[in-house]
Design an enzyme around this catalytic site. Structure first.
Site, PDB file in Angstrom:
ATOM      1  N   HIS A  37      16.665  34.076  72.149  1.00  0.00           N
ATOM      2  CA  HIS A  37      16.090  33.498  73.372  1.00  0.00           C
ATOM      3  C   HIS A  37      16.488  32.025  73.511  1.00  0.00           C
ATOM      4  O   HIS A  37      16.807  31.557  74.605  1.00  0.00           O
ATOM      5  CB  HIS A  37      14.561  33.584  73.337  1.00  0.00           C
ATOM      6  CG  HIS A  37      14.019  34.981  73.333  1.00  0.00           C
ATOM      7  ND1 HIS A  37      13.485  35.558  72.212  1.00  0.00           N
ATOM      8  CD2 HIS A  37      13.934  35.912  74.311  1.00  0.00           C
ATOM      9  CE1 HIS A  37      13.077  36.777  72.497  1.00  0.00           C
ATOM     10  NE2 HIS A  37      13.347  37.028  73.767  1.00  0.00           N
ATOM     11  N   SER A 186      12.597  40.500  69.042  1.00  0.00           N
ATOM     12  CA  SER A 186      11.187  40.234  68.772  1.00  0.00           C
ATOM     13  C   SER A 186      10.587  41.331  67.902  1.00  0.00           C
ATOM     14  O   SER A 186       9.663  41.084  67.117  1.00  0.00           O
ATOM     15  CB  SER A 186      10.413  40.136  70.089  1.00  0.00           C
ATOM     16  OG  SER A 186      10.941  39.107  70.903  1.00  0.00           O
ATOM     17  N   ARG A 187      11.105  42.532  68.024  1.00  0.00           N
ATOM     18  CA  ARG A 187      10.578  43.658  67.233  1.00  0.00           C
ATOM     19  C   ARG A 187      10.904  43.535  65.752  1.00  0.00           C
ATOM     20  O   ARG A 187      10.268  44.195  64.921  1.00  0.00           O
ATOM     21  CB  ARG A 187      11.134  44.979  67.774  1.00  0.00           C
ATOM     22  CG  ARG A 187      10.703  45.295  69.197  1.00  0.00           C
ATOM     23  CD  ARG A 187      11.358  46.567  69.700  1.00  0.00           C
ATOM     24  NE  ARG A 187      11.145  46.751  71.133  1.00  0.00           N
ATOM     25  CZ  ARG A 187      10.084  47.333  71.658  1.00  0.00           C
ATOM     26  NH1 ARG A 187       9.139  47.807  70.877  1.00  0.00           N
ATOM     27  NH2 ARG A 187       9.969  47.463  72.966  1.00  0.00           N
TER      28      ARG A 187
END
Length: 284
Positions: A37, A186-187
């Site tokens: 990100h 993110s996982r």
């Protein structure tokens, strides 16, 4: 950096900035931010006068309630990261701020929205289009930034932008990987230590298949990737599709198109955690 929770406050600020001829970049996220990100935000900061990052865990794109419930929520850490990379605004609305009434709009852009993730996660891309179109209407960005890890999502959003005639440039940013090759996600924070240790085998199998593909057919390459990953205890391929990079339709021969991409989704661990990745075999 300013953290904003309401649409009206963000729009009032952006109205003033636009009057001063400031360009606006948008990075849509669901939070639990990482260096992938951060790379998008850095690109937006480089390209625009003002960068807005949305942090909103969108419920309409989850077809699995447990997946939504387990998704990591880390707003304080997210804001710390975003301030460090130069974001100007964090837009972190509540669900009832984004959806004061139920969003009954239906988005379907075959063939790109109906294959792979579209086939395995019914309603997912409809939810993605609901929230992204809403963010585009709220922010009215000049450019919006998306990571190539979500390969199919970019194709769907481009189709939506074209269909709705939204005046925004979609900027695709390269996938960011950990040192061991695992695509940043993110996982990944949900993976147990032993699961995290085996997850890099996904990219290892994809990467080695590029050399293999030079002397083997599409079907043979497909079967090798699936077999290599499934041979690792704790990993199970949900699907692996070798497709035209633009239409996302399956190819049967390497000569079918000058642009060929392999897209994969793998279940990792006992929970399990669903991980996605891709590899480019041919690029025009």
């Amino acid at each position: 950096m300013k953290v904003v929770h309401t649409i009206v406050e963000l729009q009032n600020d952006l109205f003033t900035l636009r009057k001063a001829n400031k360009s606006v970049g948008l990075v849509p996220t669901m939070g639990a931010l990482h260096e992938g990100h951060a790379s998008l935000v850095k690109q937006s900061v480089k390209d625009n006068d003002v960068t807005v990052v949305s942090v909103f865990l969108n419920p309409t794109q989850f077809n699995d309630k447990n997946d939504l419930a387990n998704y990591p929520r880390t707003l304080d850490a997210d804001c710390e990261l975003l301030e460090g990379v130069g974001a100007d605004y964090v837009f972190a609305p509540a669900v009832n701020e984004m959806y004061p009434t139920e969003d009954n709009r239906h988005f379907e852009y075959p063939p790109v929205s109906t294959v792979m993730e579209g086939a395995h996660r019914p309603g997912h891309f409809n939810g993605v289009c609901q929230v992204v179109s809403r963010l585009f209407y709220i922010v009215r960005p000049d450019k919006a930034y998306f990571g190539e890890k979500d390969w199919q999502q970019i194709a769907v959003i481009k189709a939506m932008v074209k269909a709705l005639d939204i005046k925004v440039t979609i900027v695709e940013c390269p996938i960011i990987r950990e040192k061991d090759g695992l695509a940043m996600s993110s996982r990944n924070t949900l993976l147990a230590e032993d699961e995290r240790a085996i997850a890099p085998n996904i990219y290892k199998a994809l990467k080695s298949s590029v050399t293999y593909a030079k002397k083997h057919t599409v079907q043979q390459t497909h079967d090798k990737v699936v077999a290599d990953i499934n041979a690792i205890e704790g990993l199970e391929v949900e699907y692996f599709s070798i497709v035209d990079g633009d239409t996302l339709q399956d190819v049967s021969s390497w000569d079918d198109t000058p642009y060929v991409v392999g897209c994969i989704t793998v279940y990792c661990g006992k929970t399990p955690i669903r991980l996605i990745d891709h590899i480019k075999y041919k690029e025009s």
